[in-house]
Design an enzyme around this catalytic site. Structure first.
Site, mmCIF file in Angstrom:
data_model
loop_
_atom_site.group_PDB
_atom_site.id
_atom_site.type_symbol
_atom_site.label_atom_id
_atom_site.label_comp_id
_atom_site.label_asym_id
_atom_site.label_seq_id
_atom_site.Cartn_x
_atom_site.Cartn_y
_atom_site.Cartn_z
ATOM 1 N N LYS A 111 -10.784 -26.632 4.136
ATOM 2 C CA LYS A 111 -9.610 -26.108 4.849
ATOM 3 C C LYS A 111 -8.304 -26.580 4.229
ATOM 4 C CE LYS A 111 -11.535 -24.715 9.170
ATOM 5 N NZ LYS A 111 -11.572 -24.763 10.617
ATOM 6 N N LYS A 194 -19.945 -17.927 4.952
ATOM 7 C CA LYS A 194 -20.364 -17.800 6.358
ATOM 8 C C LYS A 194 -19.417 -16.855 7.110
ATOM 9 C CE LYS A 194 -17.832 -21.439 8.568
ATOM 10 N NZ LYS A 194 -17.621 -22.458 9.501
ATOM 11 N N LYS A 197 -14.097 -16.915 11.749
ATOM 12 C CA LYS A 197 -12.889 -16.339 12.361
ATOM 13 C C LYS A 197 -11.718 -16.404 11.394
ATOM 14 C CE LYS A 197 -13.923 -18.079 16.775
ATOM 15 N NZ LYS A 197 -13.538 -19.150 17.656
HETATM 16 P P1 TYM Z 1 -16.379 -23.246 15.884
HETATM 17 O O1 TYM Z 1 -15.410 -22.821 16.953
HETATM 18 O O2 TYM Z 1 -15.984 -23.055 14.474
HETATM 19 O O3 TYM Z 1 -17.781 -22.534 16.090
HETATM 20 C C1 TYM Z 1 -18.408 -22.546 17.372
HETATM 21 C C2 TYM Z 1 -19.917 -22.581 17.200
HETATM 22 O O4 TYM Z 1 -20.366 -21.439 16.458
HETATM 23 C C3 TYM Z 1 -21.129 -21.858 15.339
HETATM 24 N N1 TYM Z 1 -20.872 -20.930 14.231
HETATM 25 C C4 TYM Z 1 -21.835 -20.328 13.534
HETATM 26 N N2 TYM Z 1 -23.175 -20.366 13.617
HETATM 27 C C5 TYM Z 1 -23.891 -19.606 12.745
HETATM 28 N N3 TYM Z 1 -23.310 -18.813 11.799
HETATM 29 C C6 TYM Z 1 -21.968 -18.749 11.678
HETATM 30 N N4 TYM Z 1 -21.400 -17.972 10.761
HETATM 31 C C7 TYM Z 1 -21.157 -19.522 12.574
HETATM 32 N N5 TYM Z 1 -19.825 -19.691 12.728
HETATM 33 C C8 TYM Z 1 -19.664 -20.554 13.752
HETATM 34 C C9 TYM Z 1 -20.607 -23.260 15.024
HETATM 35 O O5 TYM Z 1 -21.535 -24.007 14.283
HETATM 36 C C10 TYM Z 1 -20.384 -23.812 16.415
HETATM 37 O O6 TYM Z 1 -21.594 -24.286 16.963
HETATM 38 N N6 TYM Z 1 -15.782 -28.238 15.754
HETATM 39 C C11 TYM Z 1 -16.460 -27.138 16.417
HETATM 40 C C12 TYM Z 1 -16.188 -27.082 17.906
HETATM 41 C C13 TYM Z 1 -16.397 -28.363 18.621
HETATM 42 C C14 TYM Z 1 -17.650 -28.903 19.016
HETATM 43 C C15 TYM Z 1 -17.327 -30.104 19.685
HETATM 44 C C16 TYM Z 1 -18.962 -28.459 18.873
HETATM 45 C C17 TYM Z 1 -15.438 -29.219 19.019
HETATM 46 N N7 TYM Z 1 -15.972 -30.256 19.685
HETATM 47 C C18 TYM Z 1 -18.334 -30.905 20.209
HETATM 48 C C19 TYM Z 1 -19.970 -29.281 19.401
HETATM 49 C C20 TYM Z 1 -19.657 -30.485 20.062
HETATM 50 C C21 TYM Z 1 -16.000 -25.818 15.826
HETATM 51 O O7 TYM Z 1 -14.952 -25.731 15.247
HETATM 52 O O8 TYM Z 1 -16.822 -24.761 16.110
#
Ligand code: TYM
Length: 333
Positions: A111, A194, A197
């Protein structure tokens, strides 16, 4: 009792990767575990967010959780910013997190890119806040996509470091749970990246709010190669786009990938794309409708979030009471 915690950043509509990589597992877990699913708006602001759009995205994310089948009688759903203990705990954990550990985080490197000096502290420190999210409620299991695995390993290391420093099991060491069937859904425009967003191309992802025509158009335009589809997994080597489309179809149809491969062996991509479009439309239409219905009553959504947040504050205070005492802060009353 399994205690589950996970979260998604509220930055616009959720996509198929979020759904298949995370929410599908959350839905199953709600029947067997105590689940807390956060809308991590503090994580979202590591990249500038328009304030009004952020507020709207929080409601949209809550509506999406519910429309995907999370039952508010069983699971707790709340925005992170409604529970300030997340930030307090993040500070305590940051004092036990060597910078060397954060320097290894690949997501920060991706990032921040070449401009590390301009990257904000929040983006760098974000995995510590994520660790705090998880340990605040004593989560034993954290269902996420594969991209979050490194952050979870860090959370385990930080929790263990705190326990070592204070000589007791203050924090639960969480187990990652990465989806076996859909660990990483890939971009429709490039099967080596991947689905995300932050990809500037909307055509790279299917949103859970996309209408039927948009879904059909995105699948029609999805990148392919020029060969017929293979009959077995080995035939998917070096064919990331074929693998991705077949994986998405398998997961949605609840079939094993080798089974789906058998059905399409020797076929063209257009046959697969037609079927995938139909399956996606059938799957997404009721979710989309559920999102719109819930968004039409923002007051009801807000009061649900408020009720759930107040439960979380109580639980968070019990962790923080122990943490404050263990760290040696003077109690004034
Ligand atoms: P975020 O918002 O990027 O994504 C949310 C969840 O979706 C999953 N994900 C995917 N899984 C499969 N293929 C993809 N292309 C894909 N894109 C996203 C992510 O792995 C995630 O499970 N840091 C985290 C949010 C967070 C969090 C936490 C998660 C903050 N605190 C505590 C677990 C526990 C994030 O940015 O996810």
């Amino acid at each position: 009792m399994m205690r589950v915690f996970s979260g998604i950043q509220p930055t616009g509509a959720l996509h198929l990767g979020n759904h298949l990589g995370a929410i599908v597992a959350w839905k199953e877990l709600q029947a067997i575990a105590e689940c807390t699913f956060c809308i991590v708006d503090w994580h979202a602001i590591t990249v500038f967010q328009d304030p009004e759009a952020l507020r709207q995205s929080v409601l949209m994310t809550a509506a999406t959780y519910l429309a995907c089948g999370l039952d508010p009688q069983r699971v707790t759903i709340y925005p992170q910013s409604a529970v300030p203990q997340h930030a307090e705990l993040a500070w305590l954990l940051s004092c036990h997190t060597p910078m060397g550990w954060l320097n290894r985080m690949t997501q920060f490197k991706d990032k921040a890119g070449k401009h590390k000096d301009q990257a904000v502290l929040g983006l760098y420190a974000y995995p510590v806040l994520m660790a705090a999210d998880i340990v605040l409620f004593g989560a034993t299991h954290v269902p996420v996509g594969e991209d979050q695995k490194q952050h979870l390993e860090l959370a385990r290391d930080i929790a263990a470091a705190v326990n070592r420093a204070y000589g007791k099991d203050l924090l639960v060491i969480p187990e990652p749970m990465v989806s076996k069937v859909a660990p990483r859904i890939m971009s429709l425009r490039d099967g080596t990246k991947k689905m995300s967003k932050s990809d500037p191309s909307e055509a790279s992802r299917i949103h859970l709010t996309d209408d039927d025509d948009t879904i059909a158009q995105k699948i029609r335009r999805a990148k392919t190669d020029s060969d017929a589809l293979p009959s077995d997994i080995a035939g998917l080597d070096n064919r990331p786009e074929a693998k991705n489309l077949l994986t998405i179809l398998s997961v949605l149809e609840n079939r094993a990938l080798p089974d789906t491969l058998q059905s399409y062996a020797g076929q063209t991509f257009s046959v697969l794309k037609d079927d995938l479009t139909q399956v996606l439309i059938t799957h997404i239409a009721p979710i989309r409708q559920g999102i719109h219905e819930r968004l039409s009553d923002p007051q009801a959504l807000k009061s649900l979030l408020a009720q759930h947040a107040s439960k979380c504050i109580e639980k968070a205070e019990s962790t923080m009471g122990l943490m404050r005492e263990s760290f040696g802060f003077l109690k004034l009353s």
